[in-house]
Design an enzyme around this catalytic site. Structure first.
Site, PDB file in Angstrom:
ATOM      1  N   LYS A   1     -12.217  -7.038  76.951  1.00  0.00           N
ATOM      2  CA  LYS A   1     -12.033  -5.935  76.362  1.00  0.00           C
ATOM      3  C   LYS A   1     -12.803  -4.909  77.225  1.00  0.00           C
ATOM      4  CE  LYS A   1     -14.686  -4.014  72.958  1.00  0.00           C
ATOM      5  NZ  LYS A   1     -15.278  -2.940  72.886  1.00  0.00           N
ATOM      6  N   ASN A   2     -14.301  -5.441  77.222  1.00  0.00           N
ATOM      7  CA  ASN A   2     -15.092  -4.096  77.948  1.00  0.00           C
ATOM      8  C   ASN A   2     -14.969  -3.986  79.457  1.00  0.00           C
ATOM      9  OD1 ASN A   2     -16.098  -3.584  75.448  1.00  0.00           O
ATOM     10  ND2 ASN A   2     -18.022  -4.834  75.682  1.00  0.00           N
TER      11      ASN A   2
ATOM     12  N   ARG B   1     -15.533   4.469  72.253  1.00  0.00           N
ATOM     13  CA  ARG B   1     -16.729   4.649  73.035  1.00  0.00           C
ATOM     14  C   ARG B   1     -16.445   4.656  74.570  1.00  0.00           C
ATOM     15  NH1 ARG B   1     -21.432   6.510  72.483  1.00  0.00           N
ATOM     16  NH2 ARG B   1     -22.827   5.631  74.119  1.00  0.00           N
TER      17      ARG B   1
ATOM     18  N   CYS C   1     -17.517   2.121  67.541  1.00  0.00           N
ATOM     19  CA  CYS C   1     -18.258   1.488  66.421  1.00  0.00           C
ATOM     20  C   CYS C   1     -19.673   2.055  66.359  1.00  0.00           C
ATOM     21  CB  CYS C   1     -18.420  -0.013  66.676  1.00  0.00           C
ATOM     22  SG  CYS C   1     -16.950  -0.899  66.504  1.00  0.00           S
TER      23      CYS C   1
ATOM     24  N   ARG D   1     -26.289   6.328  69.926  1.00  0.00           N
ATOM     25  CA  ARG D   1     -25.561   5.773  71.099  1.00  0.00           C
ATOM     26  C   ARG D   1     -25.806   6.879  72.201  1.00  0.00           C
ATOM     27  NH1 ARG D   1     -20.505   2.061  69.729  1.00  0.00           N
ATOM     28  NH2 ARG D   1     -21.027   1.407  71.929  1.00  0.00           N
ATOM     29  N   PRO D   2     -27.039   7.122  72.739  1.00  0.00           N
ATOM     30  CA  PRO D   2     -27.156   8.443  73.680  1.00  0.00           C
ATOM     31  C   PRO D   2     -26.193   7.779  75.202  1.00  0.00           C
ATOM     32  CG  PRO D   2     -28.961   7.141  73.673  1.00  0.00           C
ATOM     33  CD  PRO D   2     -28.163   6.387  72.507  1.00  0.00           C
ATOM     34  N   ILE D   3     -25.971   9.044  75.729  1.00  0.00           N
ATOM     35  CA  ILE D   3     -25.567   8.836  77.177  1.00  0.00           C
ATOM     36  C   ILE D   3     -26.339   9.688  78.100  1.00  0.00           C
ATOM     37  CG2 ILE D   3     -23.112   8.273  76.627  1.00  0.00           C
ATOM     38  CD1 ILE D   3     -22.229  11.355  77.034  1.00  0.00           C
TER      39      ILE D   3
ATOM     40  N   GLN E   1     -28.619   8.556  80.327  1.00  0.00           N
ATOM     41  CA  GLN E   1     -28.581   7.813  81.610  1.00  0.00           C
ATOM     42  C   GLN E   1     -27.293   8.201  82.371  1.00  0.00           C
ATOM     43  OE1 GLN E   1     -31.582   6.452  82.605  1.00  0.00           O
ATOM     44  NE2 GLN E   1     -32.200   7.349  80.636  1.00  0.00           N
TER      45      GLN E   1
ATOM     46  N   ASP F   1     -23.239  -8.455  71.352  1.00  0.00           N
ATOM     47  CA  ASP F   1     -22.037  -8.505  70.735  1.00  0.00           C
ATOM     48  C   ASP F   1     -21.574  -9.946  70.298  1.00  0.00           C
ATOM     49  OD1 ASP F   1     -21.665  -5.929  71.738  1.00  0.00           O
ATOM     50  OD2 ASP F   1     -20.513  -6.392  73.654  1.00  0.00           O
TER      51      ASP F   1
ATOM     52  N   ARG G   1      -9.553  -3.568  67.218  1.00  0.00           N
ATOM     53  CA  ARG G   1     -10.154  -2.713  68.381  1.00  0.00           C
ATOM     54  C   ARG G   1     -10.194  -3.702  69.554  1.00  0.00           C
ATOM     55  NH1 ARG G   1     -13.977   1.996  67.204  1.00  0.00           N
ATOM     56  NH2 ARG G   1     -13.459   2.136  69.439  1.00  0.00           N
TER      57      ARG G   1
HETATM   58  N1  EPU Z   1     -28.677   3.785  76.080  1.00  0.00           N
HETATM   59  C1  EPU Z   1     -29.446   4.777  76.438  1.00  0.00           C
HETATM   60  N2  EPU Z   1     -29.025   5.767  77.136  1.00  0.00           N
HETATM   61  C2  EPU Z   1     -27.855   5.821  77.746  1.00  0.00           C
HETATM   62  C3  EPU Z   1     -27.082   4.568  77.705  1.00  0.00           C
HETATM   63  C4  EPU Z   1     -27.506   3.339  76.634  1.00  0.00           C
HETATM   64  O1  EPU Z   1     -30.589   4.935  75.778  1.00  0.00           O
HETATM   65  O2  EPU Z   1     -27.526   6.802  78.274  1.00  0.00           O
HETATM   66  C5  EPU Z   1     -29.206   2.571  75.247  1.00  0.00           C
HETATM   67  C6  EPU Z   1     -28.302   2.349  74.093  1.00  0.00           C
HETATM   68  O3  EPU Z   1     -28.559   3.135  73.172  1.00  0.00           O
HETATM   69  C7  EPU Z   1     -28.297   0.675  73.834  1.00  0.00           C
HETATM   70  C8  EPU Z   1     -28.792   0.320  75.254  1.00  0.00           C
HETATM   71  O4  EPU Z   1     -29.164   1.358  75.826  1.00  0.00           O
HETATM   72  O5  EPU Z   1     -29.682   0.803  73.037  1.00  0.00           O
HETATM   73  C9  EPU Z   1     -27.688  -0.286  75.856  1.00  0.00           C
HETATM   74  O6  EPU Z   1     -26.604   0.397  75.704  1.00  0.00           O
HETATM   75  P1  EPU Z   1     -25.493   0.153  76.875  1.00  0.00           P
HETATM   76  O7  EPU Z   1     -25.282   1.394  77.717  1.00  0.00           O
HETATM   77  O8  EPU Z   1     -25.543  -1.106  77.688  1.00  0.00           O
HETATM   78  O9  EPU Z   1     -24.120   0.107  75.783  1.00  0.00           O
HETATM   79  P2  EPU Z   1     -22.499   0.595  76.067  1.00  0.00           P
HETATM   80  O10 EPU Z   1     -22.161   0.590  77.714  1.00  0.00           O
HETATM   81  O11 EPU Z   1     -22.441   2.044  75.323  1.00  0.00           O
HETATM   82  C10 EPU Z   1     -21.143  -1.476  76.227  1.00  0.00           C
HETATM   83  C11 EPU Z   1     -20.332  -2.258  75.272  1.00  0.00           C
HETATM   84  C12 EPU Z   1     -20.872  -2.721  73.893  1.00  0.00           C
HETATM   85  C13 EPU Z   1     -22.174  -3.559  74.221  1.00  0.00           C
HETATM   86  C14 EPU Z   1     -23.181  -3.019  75.004  1.00  0.00           C
HETATM   87  C15 EPU Z   1     -24.142  -3.719  75.404  1.00  0.00           C
HETATM   88  C16 EPU Z   1     -18.316  -1.046  75.954  1.00  0.00           C
HETATM   89  C17 EPU Z   1     -17.352  -0.192  75.637  1.00  0.00           C
HETATM   90  N3  EPU Z   1     -19.138  -1.309  75.120  1.00  0.00           N
HETATM   91  O12 EPU Z   1     -21.764  -0.482  75.430  1.00  0.00           O
HETATM   92  O13 EPU Z   1     -19.768  -3.406  73.361  1.00  0.00           O
HETATM   93  O14 EPU Z   1     -22.601  -3.832  72.776  1.00  0.00           O
HETATM   94  O15 EPU Z   1     -22.246  -2.551  76.330  1.00  0.00           O
HETATM   95  O16 EPU Z   1     -23.747  -4.795  75.926  1.00  0.00           O
HETATM   96  O17 EPU Z   1     -18.285  -1.621  77.248  1.00  0.00           O
HETATM   97  C18 EPU Z   1     -18.593  -4.486  71.406  1.00  0.00           C
HETATM   98  O18 EPU Z   1     -17.827  -4.720  72.448  1.00  0.00           O
HETATM   99  O19 EPU Z   1     -18.514  -4.780  70.432  1.00  0.00           O
HETATM  100  C19 EPU Z   1     -19.509  -3.208  72.060  1.00  0.00           C
HETATM  101  C20 EPU Z   1     -20.377  -2.567  70.931  1.00  0.00           C
END
Ligand code: EPU
Length: 430
Positions: free
Chosen positions: A22-23, A93, A117, A122-124, A126, A308, A400
């Site tokens: 998925k991811n 997301r 979810c 869930r900040p962006i 970075q 996950d 999903r």
């Molecule tokens: N974070 C920040 N700032 C950012 C981005 C992330 O502080 O700009 C923090 C987040 O709050 C979190 C950590 O960094 O505490 C890791 O976040 P990451 O960016 O790695 O997560 P993501 O890319 O939003 C993906 C997967 C998630 C999975 C995480 C960690 C997708 C669409 N989602 O999320 O998958 O938990 O990586 O491996 O790829 C799932 O599949 O159930 C799922 C939630």
């Protein structure tokens, strides 16, 4: 409107085939926006998140054709807008990957803030910091739309990520792949889907080195040509079935996996007493060889134990001997599903990031609700071992990310069916 009805107590056995990741899929599909020719993507999981991102691409103007259940042809050339603001974008997301891909192609993007979810903030930040380093001015418009603007092509830059983030690592690869000059991403995430995205882009002619390590170097290119690409197997789907077979004390062959991607999961299963054999593209998990016992788990970015798989393992650990401690290090709030497990008789207490799980608990069936994708998977595992009937609602969360989970579990001997309520026009029972 739909529920899974699970009659617990059946032991899982047989074979299950894992779908594409998925991811990886939800990043590679928007990555096609950067391609200058049509592409074919194979081994795509048939899940609602993929359907949604494919629809979003179509809404942008791409020609998306489903060749079969797991193959999409995407012609991104007709896309002539960098604005993705409709509700479907907010529905997932991974729509944040539209930002990187649109910036890479148009050096501009307007994208509705992503949903997905809900497990805490869930900040962006970075992602945005990286886009700015590449030369885009980023602004949050009306608190709901991210706008990135530049009047010229992105310029290569060095970016140090303050936190190891899968999404920002992949998004910056997308934004930088056609930038002028070299981009270096330091403290990059190393998940298998990051390597998969790099392989996809490199097969099209990109120049990305170091994916899978914490330093990724990207030399921008002008043109990406069309290819046929097959997505890697889903390590989390595999980990879910591996936890389920341990919970029910069965033995199964998990096919179409990359065993290397499963090492942290395999290690924990061996620690609790399962026998695990690895083959080229399969793993055999046997939970019948000895009584299973407690373990501790700390979730970490790859190659650590994946967040996950945390909920599924917590559910499984309620069934083994002893008290286990699970520490969630990636997300602030990923234990909402625990309340639902408590209604099934689980003995779990959560203190901050740590869940303390009393093992050997007799779970009983109950009406429960999926709180998110992996929390839903944990409740299914609990339902498989519980005495009596579990009715799981809000299964759209589960769908999903899990292709045909009801059919796959039934194939392993589980007593599970999907029930549609009267009045639902699509009423059938699967
Ligand atoms: N974070 C920040 N700032 C950012 C981005 C992330 O502080 O700009 C923090 C987040 O709050 C979190 C950590 O960094 O505490 C890791 O976040 P990451 O960016 O790695 O997560 P993501 O890319 O939003 C993906 C997967 C998630 C999975 C995480 C960690 C997708 C669409 N989602 O999320 O998958 O938990 O990586 O491996 O790829 C799932 O599949 O159930 C799922 C939630």
């Amino acid at each position: 409107m739909e529920k899974y009805i699970i009659n617990g107590g059946k032991t899982l056995s047989g074979e299950v085939t894992i779908s594409g990741a998925k991811n990886a899929a939800v990043a590679i599909i928007p990555a096609t926006i950067l391609c200058d020719e049509p592409c074919r993507i194979e081994n795509i999981p048939n899940i609602s998140d993929v359907a949604l991102i494919a629809k979003i691409l179509q809404n942008l103007g791409a020609k998306v054709t489903r060749v079969n259940k797991s193959t999409l042809d995407i012609d991104p050339r007709p896309i002539n807008t960098f604005s993705a603001e409709d509700d479907s974008v907010r529905g997932m997301r991974a729509s944040y990957y539209l930002l990187g891909a649109l910036i890479g192609r148009f050096h501009n993007a307007r994208v509705a803030l992503p949903g997905g979810c809900n497990f805490g903030v869930r900040p962006i930040d970075q992602h945005l910091k990286g886009f700015e380093a590449l030369g885009a001015q980023c602004e949050l418009v009306k608190g709901a739309i991210v706008e990135a603007k530049s009047d010229r092509r992105m310029q290569g830059a060095s970016i140090y990520l303050d936190t190891v983030s899968v999404g920002s690592t992949m998004n910056l690869m997308l934004a930088a792949v056609k930038a002028e000059g070299q981009t270096i991403i330091e403290n990059a995430a190393k998940e298998p889907h990051i390597v998969d995205l790099a392989n996809f882009l490199n097969s099209m002619g990109a120049n990305i080195r170091g994916a899978g390590t914490d330093v990724i170097k990207i030399r921008g290119v002008d043109y990406l040509h069309g290819i046929t690409y097959s997505i890697i197997p889903d390590q989390i789907e595999a980990g879910t079935y591996m936890a389920a077979v341990a919970a029910t004390r069965g033995k199964i062959l998990v096919k179409n996996v990359t065993p290397k991607h499963l090492e942290s999961i395999t290690a924990k299963l061996k620690e609790i007493g399962c026998a695990v054999e690895e083959y080229d593209e399969a793993v055999f998990v046997d939970a019948t060889v000895r009584p299973l016992r407690r373990c501790n788990i700390k979730t970490m970015p790859h190659p650590g134990f994946p967040t996950d798989c945390q909920p599924q393992f917590v559910a499984m650990l309620t069934t083994v001997e002893g008290t286990s401690f699970v520490t969630e290090n990636v997300w602030d709030n990923r234990y909402q599903y625990v309340n639902e497990l408590l209604t099934m008789g689980a003995k779990i207490s959560v203190e901050g990031r740590v869940a303390i799980i009393d093992g050997n608990t007799a779970l009983h069936g109950a009406p429960v609700k999926a709180t998110d994708l992996r929390g839903g998977a944990a409740l299914i595992i609990a339902g498989l071992v519980a005495c009596g009937t579990t009715e799981l609602s809000s299964v759209h969360y589960v769908e999903r990310g899990y292709e045909e989970i009801v059919e796959k579990l039934r194939g392993l001997g589980a007593d599970i069916k999907k029930q549609y309520f009267p009045g639902d026009e699509t009423a059938i029972t699967a």
